[in-house]
Design a protein around this motif. Structure first.
Motif, PDB file in Angstrom:
ATOM      1  N   GLY A 105       0.823  -1.204   0.000  1.00  0.00           N
ATOM      2  CA  GLY A 105       0.000   0.000   0.000  1.00  0.00           C
ATOM      3  C   GLY A 105       0.852   1.248   0.000  1.00  0.00           C
ATOM      4  O   GLY A 105       2.064   1.195   0.215  1.00  0.00           O
ATOM      5  N   HIS A 106       0.211   2.355  -0.241  1.00  0.00           N
ATOM      6  CA  HIS A 106       0.914   3.634  -0.284  1.00  0.00           C
ATOM      7  C   HIS A 106      -0.003   4.720   0.242  1.00  0.00           C
ATOM      8  O   HIS A 106      -1.179   4.766  -0.125  1.00  0.00           O
ATOM      9  CB  HIS A 106       1.325   3.953  -1.725  1.00  0.00           C
ATOM     10  CG  HIS A 106       2.165   5.171  -1.851  1.00  0.00           C
ATOM     11  ND1 HIS A 106       3.502   5.171  -1.553  1.00  0.00           N
ATOM     12  CD2 HIS A 106       1.868   6.431  -2.232  1.00  0.00           C
ATOM     13  CE1 HIS A 106       3.990   6.387  -1.761  1.00  0.00           C
ATOM     14  NE2 HIS A 106       3.015   7.171  -2.170  1.00  0.00           N
ATOM     15  N   GLN A 107       0.513   5.577   1.082  1.00  0.00           N
ATOM     16  CA  GLN A 107      -0.281   6.667   1.629  1.00  0.00           C
ATOM     17  C   GLN A 107       0.493   7.970   1.510  1.00  0.00           C
ATOM     18  O   GLN A 107       1.702   7.997   1.710  1.00  0.00           O
ATOM     19  CB  GLN A 107      -0.591   6.449   3.115  1.00  0.00           C
ATOM     20  CG  GLN A 107      -1.457   5.257   3.404  1.00  0.00           C
ATOM     21  CD  GLN A 107      -1.693   5.112   4.907  1.00  0.00           C
ATOM     22  OE1 GLN A 107      -0.953   5.644   5.720  1.00  0.00           O
ATOM     23  NE2 GLN A 107      -2.734   4.385   5.259  1.00  0.00           N
ATOM     24  N   ILE A 108      -0.225   9.023   1.177  1.00  0.00           N
ATOM     25  CA  ILE A 108       0.307  10.374   1.268  1.00  0.00           C
ATOM     26  C   ILE A 108      -0.518  11.046   2.349  1.00  0.00           C
ATOM     27  O   ILE A 108      -1.739  11.084   2.265  1.00  0.00           O
ATOM     28  CB  ILE A 108       0.170  11.131  -0.072  1.00  0.00           C
ATOM     29  CG1 ILE A 108       0.989  10.436  -1.146  1.00  0.00           C
ATOM     30  CG2 ILE A 108       0.589  12.583   0.096  1.00  0.00           C
ATOM     31  CD1 ILE A 108       0.790  10.999  -2.522  1.00  0.00           C
ATOM     32  N   LYS A 109       0.136  11.548   3.361  1.00  0.00           N
ATOM     33  CA  LYS A 109      -0.586  12.122   4.492  1.00  0.00           C
ATOM     34  C   LYS A 109      -0.367  13.629   4.539  1.00  0.00           C
ATOM     35  O   LYS A 109       0.748  14.106   4.418  1.00  0.00           O
ATOM     36  CB  LYS A 109      -0.133  11.489   5.803  1.00  0.00           C
ATOM     37  CG  LYS A 109      -0.453  10.006   5.859  1.00  0.00           C
ATOM     38  CD  LYS A 109      -0.044   9.391   7.164  1.00  0.00           C
ATOM     39  CE  LYS A 109      -0.388   7.916   7.143  1.00  0.00           C
ATOM     40  NZ  LYS A 109      -0.085   7.259   8.396  1.00  0.00           N
ATOM     41  N   VAL A 110      -1.454  14.356   4.733  1.00  0.00           N
ATOM     42  CA  VAL A 110      -1.421  15.794   4.933  1.00  0.00           C
ATOM     43  C   VAL A 110      -2.038  16.031   6.300  1.00  0.00           C
ATOM     44  O   VAL A 110      -3.205  15.726   6.516  1.00  0.00           O
ATOM     45  CB  VAL A 110      -2.224  16.541   3.834  1.00  0.00           C
ATOM     46  CG1 VAL A 110      -2.190  18.035   4.070  1.00  0.00           C
ATOM     47  CG2 VAL A 110      -1.687  16.184   2.451  1.00  0.00           C
ATOM     48  N   ASN A 111      -1.256  16.555   7.212  1.00  0.00           N
ATOM     49  CA  ASN A 111      -1.715  16.739   8.579  1.00  0.00           C
ATOM     50  C   ASN A 111      -2.236  18.156   8.793  1.00  0.00           C
ATOM     51  O   ASN A 111      -1.592  19.124   8.416  1.00  0.00           O
ATOM     52  CB  ASN A 111      -0.566  16.441   9.548  1.00  0.00           C
ATOM     53  CG  ASN A 111      -1.028  16.403  10.978  1.00  0.00           C
ATOM     54  OD1 ASN A 111      -2.054  15.816  11.282  1.00  0.00           O
ATOM     55  ND2 ASN A 111      -0.283  17.031  11.860  1.00  0.00           N
ATOM     56  N   LYS A 112      -3.413  18.276   9.395  1.00  0.00           N
ATOM     57  CA  LYS A 112      -3.985  19.583   9.719  1.00  0.00           C
ATOM     58  C   LYS A 112      -3.513  20.013  11.096  1.00  0.00           C
ATOM     59  O   LYS A 112      -3.521  19.234  12.031  1.00  0.00           O
ATOM     60  CB  LYS A 112      -5.511  19.526   9.699  1.00  0.00           C
ATOM     61  CG  LYS A 112      -6.078  19.164   8.352  1.00  0.00           C
ATOM     62  CD  LYS A 112      -7.563  19.273   8.228  1.00  0.00           C
ATOM     63  CE  LYS A 112      -8.413  19.078   9.416  1.00  0.00           C
ATOM     64  NZ  LYS A 112      -9.818  19.332   9.201  1.00  0.00           N
TER      65      LYS A 112
END
Length: 107
Positions: A14-21
């Motif tokens: 799997g692959h995730q791109i995370k953008v944290n608020k």
């Protein structure tokens, strides 16, 4: 990052791109733009479903309803909206009612 193109590649399960608020009122999304003008946005962007359903676990329906009610109140009365010049929708709405009433008294 500034580049003519960006490629995120991953070999595996799997692959995730995370953008944290930084805060709940902030937006976390992917914005596709041309000449610094937004064309399409993908992400929760502070939606009721994302903020109340995906980000919080409620034990009962009553808790979920109360959480949704709090979010709607925040969204309408406190959260600034770019479409309203940085004002919350309730501020714009009530200012318009007051303006309309003043106009009716003058007429």
């Amino acid at each position: 990052m500034t580049a003519p193109a960006s490629l995120f590649s991953h070999e595996g399960a799997g692959h995730q791109i995370k953008v944290n608020k930084a805060a709940a009122a902030n937006t976390a999304s992917l914005l596709f733009q041309s000449g610094f003008s937004g064309r399409a946005e993908i992400g929760p962007a502070g939606s009721l479903k994302y903020e109340c359903v995906y980000m919080h676990v409620s034990e009962t329906g009553s808790q979920a309803k109360a959480g949704a009610s709090r979010w709607i109140t925040f969204y309408n009365h406190q959260r600034p909206h770019a479409a309203h010049g940085g004002q919350a929708p309730a501020v714009v709405y009530f200012n318009q009612i007051e303006t309309d009433q003043q106009g009716q008294r003058v007429a």
